[in-house]
Design a protein around this motif. Sequence first.
Motif, PDB file in Angstrom:
ATOM      1  N   LYS A  74       0.818  -1.214   0.000  1.00  0.00           N
ATOM      2  CA  LYS A  74       0.000   0.000   0.000  1.00  0.00           C
ATOM      3  C   LYS A  74       0.853   1.265   0.000  1.00  0.00           C
ATOM      4  N   ASP A  75       1.924   1.293   0.794  1.00  0.00           N
ATOM      5  CA  ASP A  75       2.768   2.493   0.850  1.00  0.00           C
ATOM      6  C   ASP A  75       3.375   2.795  -0.517  1.00  0.00           C
ATOM      7  N   PHE A  76       3.808   1.738  -1.227  1.00  0.00           N
ATOM      8  CA  PHE A  76       4.376   1.953  -2.554  1.00  0.00           C
ATOM      9  C   PHE A  76       3.307   2.446  -3.522  1.00  0.00           C
ATOM     10  N   LEU A  77       2.106   1.892  -3.431  1.00  0.00           N
ATOM     11  CA  LEU A  77       1.012   2.342  -4.304  1.00  0.00           C
ATOM     12  C   LEU A  77       0.706   3.814  -4.062  1.00  0.00           C
ATOM     13  N   THR A  78       0.647   4.213  -2.806  1.00  0.00           N
ATOM     14  CA  THR A  78       0.372   5.624  -2.492  1.00  0.00           C
ATOM     15  C   THR A  78       1.461   6.533  -3.055  1.00  0.00           C
ATOM     16  N   SER A  79       2.719   6.158  -2.855  1.00  0.00           N
ATOM     17  CA  SER A  79       3.829   6.955  -3.387  1.00  0.00           C
ATOM     18  C   SER A  79       3.769   7.035  -4.906  1.00  0.00           C
ATOM     19  N   THR A  80       3.417   5.911  -5.538  1.00  0.00           N
ATOM     20  CA  THR A  80       3.322   5.889  -6.998  1.00  0.00           C
ATOM     21  C   THR A  80       2.240   6.838  -7.484  1.00  0.00           C
ATOM     22  N   LEU A  81       1.094   6.829  -6.842  1.00  0.00           N
ATOM     23  CA  LEU A  81       0.007   7.734  -7.236  1.00  0.00           C
ATOM     24  C   LEU A  81       0.424   9.193  -7.064  1.00  0.00           C
ATOM     25  N   LEU A  82       1.089   9.495  -5.956  1.00  0.00           N
ATOM     26  CA  LEU A  82       1.519  10.880  -5.712  1.00  0.00           C
ATOM     27  C   LEU A  82       2.573  11.326  -6.727  1.00  0.00           C
ATOM     28  N   TYR A  83       3.314  10.373  -7.280  1.00  0.00           N
ATOM     29  CA  TYR A  83       4.304  10.711  -8.306  1.00  0.00           C
ATOM     30  C   TYR A  83       3.637  11.219  -9.580  1.00  0.00           C
ATOM     31  N   HIS A  84       2.362  10.917  -9.740  1.00  0.00           N
ATOM     32  CA  HIS A  84       1.609  11.386 -10.914  1.00  0.00           C
ATOM     33  C   HIS A  84       0.996  12.772 -10.707  1.00  0.00           C
ATOM     34  N   VAL A  85       1.185  13.341  -9.519  1.00  0.00           N
ATOM     35  CA  VAL A  85       0.511  14.585  -9.141  1.00  0.00           C
ATOM     36  C   VAL A  85       1.518  15.718  -8.990  1.00  0.00           C
ATOM     37  N   ALA A  86       1.139  16.887  -9.493  1.00  0.00           N
ATOM     38  CA  ALA A  86       1.957  18.097  -9.305  1.00  0.00           C
ATOM     39  C   ALA A  86       1.087  19.208  -8.739  1.00  0.00           C
ATOM     40  N   ASN A  87       1.696  20.103  -7.978  1.00  0.00           N
ATOM     41  CA  ASN A  87       0.969  21.266  -7.473  1.00  0.00           C
ATOM     42  C   ASN A  87       0.782  22.289  -8.582  1.00  0.00           C
ATOM     43  N   GLY A  88      -0.386  22.940  -8.576  1.00  0.00           N
ATOM     44  CA  GLY A  88      -0.647  23.996  -9.551  1.00  0.00           C
ATOM     45  C   GLY A  88      -1.049  23.437 -10.908  1.00  0.00           C
ATOM     46  N   THR A  89      -1.148  24.341 -11.870  1.00  0.00           N
ATOM     47  CA  THR A  89      -1.557  23.965 -13.220  1.00  0.00           C
ATOM     48  C   THR A  89      -0.347  23.910 -14.135  1.00  0.00           C
ATOM     49  N   LEU A  90      -0.105  22.745 -14.690  1.00  0.00           N
ATOM     50  CA  LEU A  90       0.954  22.551 -15.675  1.00  0.00           C
ATOM     51  C   LEU A  90       0.254  22.262 -17.003  1.00  0.00           C
ATOM     52  N   ALA A  91      -0.089  23.330 -17.714  1.00  0.00           N
ATOM     53  CA  ALA A  91      -0.876  23.200 -18.938  1.00  0.00           C
ATOM     54  C   ALA A  91      -0.007  22.726 -20.099  1.00  0.00           C
ATOM     55  N   ALA A  92      -0.659  22.256 -21.154  1.00  0.00           N
ATOM     56  CA  ALA A  92       0.044  21.684 -22.309  1.00  0.00           C
ATOM     57  C   ALA A  92       1.135  22.599 -22.864  1.00  0.00           C
ATOM     58  N   PRO A  93       0.902  23.912 -23.002  1.00  0.00           N
ATOM     59  CA  PRO A  93       1.965  24.766 -23.551  1.00  0.00           C
ATOM     60  C   PRO A  93       3.236  24.784 -22.705  1.00  0.00           C
ATOM     61  N   ASN A  94       3.118  24.363 -21.439  1.00  0.00           N
ATOM     62  CA  ASN A  94       4.287  24.349 -20.555  1.00  0.00           C
ATOM     63  C   ASN A  94       4.963  22.981 -20.489  1.00  0.00           C
ATOM     64  N   LEU A  95       4.438  22.029 -21.247  1.00  0.00           N
ATOM     65  CA  LEU A  95       5.072  20.706 -21.313  1.00  0.00           C
ATOM     66  C   LEU A  95       6.158  20.758 -22.380  1.00  0.00           C
ATOM     67  N   LEU A  96       7.254  21.372 -22.027  1.00  0.00           N
ATOM     68  CA  LEU A  96       8.334  21.625 -22.986  1.00  0.00           C
ATOM     69  C   LEU A  96       9.400  20.537 -22.893  1.00  0.00           C
ATOM     70  N   PRO A  97       9.888  20.063 -24.058  1.00  0.00           N
ATOM     71  CA  PRO A  97      10.937  19.037 -24.038  1.00  0.00           C
ATOM     72  C   PRO A  97      12.120  19.450 -23.183  1.00  0.00           C
ATOM     73  N   ASN A  98      12.606  18.507 -22.379  1.00  0.00           N
ATOM     74  CA  ASN A  98      13.745  18.674 -21.468  1.00  0.00           C
ATOM     75  C   ASN A  98      13.410  19.474 -20.217  1.00  0.00           C
ATOM     76  N   SER A  99      12.150  19.877 -20.078  1.00  0.00           N
ATOM     77  CA  SER A  99      11.752  20.550 -18.843  1.00  0.00           C
ATOM     78  C   SER A  99      11.436  19.499 -17.785  1.00  0.00           C
ATOM     79  N   THR A 100      11.478  19.901 -16.521  1.00  0.00           N
ATOM     80  CA  THR A 100      11.167  19.000 -15.419  1.00  0.00           C
ATOM     81  C   THR A 100      10.109  19.645 -14.530  1.00  0.00           C
ATOM     82  N   SER A 101       9.438  18.812 -13.765  1.00  0.00           N
ATOM     83  CA  SER A 101       8.475  19.316 -12.800  1.00  0.00           C
ATOM     84  C   SER A 101       8.521  18.435 -11.565  1.00  0.00           C
ATOM     85  N   ALA A 102       8.336  19.077 -10.414  1.00  0.00           N
ATOM     86  CA  ALA A 102       8.323  18.332  -9.157  1.00  0.00           C
ATOM     87  C   ALA A 102       6.978  17.639  -8.994  1.00  0.00           C
ATOM     88  N   SER A 103       6.996  16.509  -8.290  1.00  0.00           N
ATOM     89  CA  SER A 103       5.761  15.783  -8.026  1.00  0.00           C
ATOM     90  C   SER A 103       5.401  15.895  -6.549  1.00  0.00           C
TER      91      SER A 103
END
Length: 330
Positions: free
Chosen positions: A96-125
Motif C-alpha cells: 500500500k505504501d508503494f502504491l500511495t507513493s506511486t500515485l503521488l508521483y503522478h501529481v503536481a501542485n498547480g496547473t501545468l498546462a500543455a503549452p508548458n510541457l516543454l521538451p527537457n523541462s522538469t516538474s516536481a511531483s
Amino acid sequence: MPHVLRHCFLGLVASCLLLTSCDKKSEADPSIAGIAVANPDFSTLENAAVRGGVVEVLTNKNPDDPAGNFTVFAPNNAAFSRLGLNTADDLNSLQKDFLTSTLLYHVANGTLAAPNLLPNSTSASAFKGVTRRIINRGGYLYVNGSRILLTDVKASNGTIHIIDKVLLATNADIVQSAVALASAQVFVQPELTYLVEAVLYCDLAPALTATPGSAPLTVYAPTDQAFKNLLAQLLGRPSTSPADIRLLPKATVTAVLLNHVVAGGKFTSELPEGGTNTSLGGGTLTFGAFTNGTLPVRSTGNGTATANMVIPDVQCTNGVVHVIDKVLLP
C-alpha cells in the motif's frame, strides 16, 4: 494508425471523457477524482486511488496552490494492464505504501498546462518532490517513458493529462531500489532477489550506489525467473535459491552484471531504436523497434534471442532501471 485518424481518435476520447463526466456529475467541471469515477477507462486508477488513500486529495482543492489546482498525469486502464493490474484485487499485489507513493508521483501542485510541457523541462511531483522529465520523441511528448495521449482535460480542482504507462519512481538509488523489491517492499511477492545476490557476491553495490557527483546509469535488471532459466542451463538442474549464483565463478558473474549497466540514465523514450549502447563491461547491447513504448534488447552472448522490458522506466535517484525477462550475456 494514420496521423489524421489518430488525432480524430484522441479528439473522440476527449469528447467522450468530458461528456461522460458531465452526465455523471451535475457540475460542468467535476473534480479530478470525479472524472476518474465517471469514465470507465479510468476504473483501475479509481481503484488504485481508493486503496492508496488519495481520493480525498484529488476530490478537494489543493491547499498548497493559490488557485487550488493540481495537475495529474493519469494512466488509463491499458497503462495499468501493462503491469498486470486489471482489477481492484490485482492492486493487492502492491504494498500500500508503494502504491500511495506511486500515485503521488503522478501529481503536481498547480496547473501545468500543455503549452508548458516543454521538451527537457522538469516538474516536481507530490511524491517528496521527485521530478519528472518531458521528452520529445518523433514529434510526440513523453513524461519520462510514458507517452502523453491527451492534454488539458479540465477539472474543478485542476488539469489532467492522460498517459499510456504508469510512472514509477523509488526516491532511492539503484541498489536500494533493488533491495526494496527483493525484500517485498514494492510487490507483496519478492522480486530481483537473484540480482541482489549477484551484486553482493561480486561486490558491485558501491558502483551502483548514489554518491555525490556520481554519474547516472541505466540498468537492465533481469527478473528472478530470468536468472532461474539461465542457472538451470548452466547447472543442469533447477535453481531453488539465489545463493546458486555463488556456484558460478565470481569473475563470470561480474562480467555478466556489468553487461547490464550503461552510462547515462535513459528512459525508453530516449533509447536508440535499431541502435546500440556499450555496456560498462564493454559489451554491445542492440535495441529493436520502439513499439508500444518499449524496445527489445539483446546482447552478443544471446545470439538472436531478445529480452523484453516487463517493467520499464523505473526512475531511481541515480538513474533508470528497466526490468527485463532475460539475462544479457556478453
